[in-house]
Design a protein around this motif. Sequence first.
Motif, PDB file in Angstrom:
ATOM      1  N   SER A   2      -5.686  -2.101   0.765  1.00 32.97           N
ATOM      2  CA  SER A   2      -6.105  -1.137   1.425  1.00 32.97           C
ATOM      3  C   SER A   2      -5.228   0.014   1.328  1.00 32.97           C
ATOM      4  CB  SER A   2      -6.267  -1.569   3.104  1.00 32.97           C
ATOM      5  OG  SER A   2      -4.977  -1.475   3.780  1.00 32.97           O
ATOM      6  N   ASP A   3      -5.368   1.411   1.826  1.00 32.16           N
ATOM      7  CA  ASP A   3      -4.992   2.540   1.828  1.00 32.16           C
ATOM      8  C   ASP A   3      -3.384   2.293   2.660  1.00 32.16           C
ATOM      9  OD1 ASP A   3      -6.568   3.889  -0.122  1.00 32.16           O
ATOM     10  OD2 ASP A   3      -7.606   4.669   1.604  1.00 32.16           O
ATOM     11  N   SER A   5      -2.018  -0.459   3.310  1.00 33.73           N
ATOM     12  CA  SER A   5      -0.959  -1.319   2.822  1.00 33.73           C
ATOM     13  C   SER A   5      -0.338  -0.603   1.439  1.00 33.73           C
ATOM     14  CB  SER A   5      -1.821  -2.536   2.061  1.00 33.73           C
ATOM     15  OG  SER A   5      -2.381  -3.273   3.119  1.00 33.73           O
ATOM     16  N   ASN A   6      -1.119   0.371   0.869  1.00 31.99           N
ATOM     17  CA  ASN A   6      -0.502   1.192  -0.074  1.00 31.99           C
ATOM     18  C   ASN A   6       0.621   1.870   0.449  1.00 31.99           C
ATOM     19  OD1 ASN A   6      -2.047  -0.072  -2.319  1.00 31.99           O
ATOM     20  ND2 ASN A   6      -3.587   1.647  -1.938  1.00 31.99           N
ATOM     21  N   ALA A   7       0.129   2.646   1.367  1.00 29.42           N
ATOM     22  CA  ALA A   7       1.340   3.625   1.998  1.00 29.42           C
ATOM     23  C   ALA A   7       2.469   2.772   2.294  1.00 29.42           C
ATOM     24  CB  ALA A   7       0.614   4.409   3.037  1.00 29.42           C
ATOM     25  N   LEU A   8       2.428   1.713   3.026  1.00 26.38           N
ATOM     26  CA  LEU A   8       3.510   1.034   3.339  1.00 26.38           C
ATOM     27  C   LEU A   8       4.321   0.318   2.126  1.00 26.38           C
ATOM     28  CD1 LEU A   8       1.829  -1.302   6.358  1.00 26.38           C
ATOM     29  CD2 LEU A   8       3.520   0.595   6.518  1.00 26.38           C
ATOM     30  N   SER A   9       3.825  -0.129   1.280  1.00 22.48           N
ATOM     31  CA  SER A   9       4.437  -0.510   0.175  1.00 22.48           C
ATOM     32  C   SER A   9       5.001   0.464  -0.587  1.00 22.48           C
ATOM     33  CB  SER A   9       3.591  -1.303  -0.912  1.00 22.48           C
ATOM     34  OG  SER A   9       2.546  -0.535  -1.455  1.00 22.48           O
ATOM     35  N   VAL A  10       4.558   1.733  -0.814  1.00 22.84           N
ATOM     36  CA  VAL A  10       5.300   3.009  -1.486  1.00 22.84           C
ATOM     37  C   VAL A  10       6.364   3.414  -0.732  1.00 22.84           C
ATOM     38  CG1 VAL A  10       5.191   5.266  -2.122  1.00 22.84           C
ATOM     39  CG2 VAL A  10       2.990   3.715  -2.573  1.00 22.84           C
ATOM     40  N   SER A  11       6.207   3.380   0.718  1.00 22.77           N
ATOM     41  CA  SER A  11       7.532   3.888   1.247  1.00 22.77           C
ATOM     42  C   SER A  11       8.422   2.654   1.480  1.00 22.77           C
ATOM     43  CB  SER A  11       6.973   4.179   2.849  1.00 22.77           C
ATOM     44  OG  SER A  11       6.294   3.096   3.459  1.00 22.77           O
ATOM     45  N   GLY A  52      -3.996  -1.208 -10.661  1.00 20.79           N
ATOM     46  CA  GLY A  52      -4.384   0.332 -10.602  1.00 20.79           C
ATOM     47  C   GLY A  52      -3.899   0.857  -9.275  1.00 20.79           C
ATOM     48  N   GLY A  53      -2.931   0.282  -8.320  1.00 21.81           N
ATOM     49  CA  GLY A  53      -2.545   0.767  -7.070  1.00 21.81           C
ATOM     50  C   GLY A  53      -1.596   1.950  -7.397  1.00 21.81           C
ATOM     51  N   PRO A  54      -1.022   2.446  -6.447  1.00 20.69           N
ATOM     52  CA  PRO A  54      -0.283   3.702  -6.246  1.00 20.69           C
ATOM     53  C   PRO A  54       1.079   3.421  -7.107  1.00 20.69           C
ATOM     54  CG  PRO A  54      -0.013   2.747  -4.195  1.00 20.69           C
ATOM     55  CD  PRO A  54      -1.074   2.007  -4.919  1.00 20.69           C
ATOM     56  N   PHE A 114       6.448   5.055   6.740  1.00 21.93           N
ATOM     57  CA  PHE A 114       6.435   3.979   6.905  1.00 21.93           C
ATOM     58  C   PHE A 114       5.798   3.861   8.399  1.00 21.93           C
ATOM     59  CE2 PHE A 114       7.309  -0.431   8.140  1.00 21.93           C
ATOM     60  CZ  PHE A 114       7.007  -1.188   6.949  1.00 21.93           C
ATOM     61  N   ASP A 115       6.612   4.416   9.188  1.00 23.61           N
ATOM     62  CA  ASP A 115       6.195   4.387  10.733  1.00 23.61           C
ATOM     63  C   ASP A 115       4.885   5.021  10.807  1.00 23.61           C
ATOM     64  OD1 ASP A 115       7.061   3.585  13.409  1.00 23.61           O
ATOM     65  OD2 ASP A 115       7.320   5.906  13.787  1.00 23.61           O
ATOM     66  N   GLN A 116       4.624   6.205  10.177  1.00 28.68           N
ATOM     67  CA  GLN A 116       3.167   6.751  10.499  1.00 28.68           C
ATOM     68  C   GLN A 116       2.250   6.013   9.971  1.00 28.68           C
ATOM     69  OE1 GLN A 116       2.168   9.542  12.057  1.00 28.68           O
ATOM     70  NE2 GLN A 116       4.155  10.223  12.561  1.00 28.68           N
ATOM     71  N   ALA A 117       2.253   5.227   8.771  1.00 28.33           N
ATOM     72  CA  ALA A 117       1.133   4.306   8.255  1.00 28.33           C
ATOM     73  C   ALA A 117       1.239   3.032   9.213  1.00 28.33           C
ATOM     74  CB  ALA A 117       1.363   3.813   6.918  1.00 28.33           C
ATOM     75  N   ARG A 118       2.377   2.771   9.883  1.00 29.19           N
ATOM     76  CA  ARG A 118       2.272   1.679  10.996  1.00 29.19           C
ATOM     77  C   ARG A 118       1.406   1.869  11.798  1.00 29.19           C
ATOM     78  NH1 ARG A 118       4.575   0.211  15.195  1.00 29.19           N
ATOM     79  NH2 ARG A 118       5.870   1.902  15.045  1.00 29.19           N
ATOM     80  N   LYS A 119       1.671   3.184  12.621  1.00 31.97           N
ATOM     81  CA  LYS A 119       0.975   3.893  13.824  1.00 31.97           C
ATOM     82  C   LYS A 119      -0.604   3.944  13.618  1.00 31.97           C
ATOM     83  CE  LYS A 119       4.858   5.712  15.877  1.00 31.97           C
ATOM     84  NZ  LYS A 119       5.492   7.187  16.328  1.00 31.97           N
ATOM     85  N   MET A 120      -0.805   4.353  12.402  1.00 27.73           N
ATOM     86  CA  MET A 120      -2.185   4.735  12.102  1.00 27.73           C
ATOM     87  C   MET A 120      -2.961   3.513  12.079  1.00 27.73           C
ATOM     88  SD  MET A 120      -1.798   7.835   9.215  1.00 27.73           S
ATOM     89  CE  MET A 120      -3.178   7.305   8.397  1.00 27.73           C
TER      90      MET A 120
END
Length: 130
Positions: A2-3, A5-11, A52-54, A114-120
């Motif tokens: 998911s988006d 998970s992608n945001a968390l893994s990138v950060s 094909g992830g980020p 990371f924190d913003q993606a977790r909160k979202m």
Amino acid sequence: MSDFSNALSVSASGLKAQAMRLRLTSENISNADTPGYRRKTVAFNAVREETGGPEKVEVGRVRLSRTDPVDIYDPGHPLADDTGHYKGSNVDLMIEIADAREAQRSYEANLKMFDQARKMSSGLLDLLRR
């Protein structure tokens, strides 16, 4: 993936890379007065998974600076040659402090992401539970 998970893994990859950079910077600062010590640096590479992830940040090899060490005149030093000189380190404390500050700010930015993606994702789960 998911988006979120992608945001968390990138950060998370950015956090890991900046932590490595801070570690090397602290090693350089602590060895600034060690004779013959060479400054360590690390390169970052952007890598994309086969799915094909980020793009994520990958830590490259640790490299030693090619800058020549400083010649220090101290005839009483045990490493001094016949002329009274020995090779010091090639660490410049001003550069190391600037690198440490930049790495710290980058680490904080990745942590906020990371924190913003977790909160979202937590907020989305709360909405779905209702």
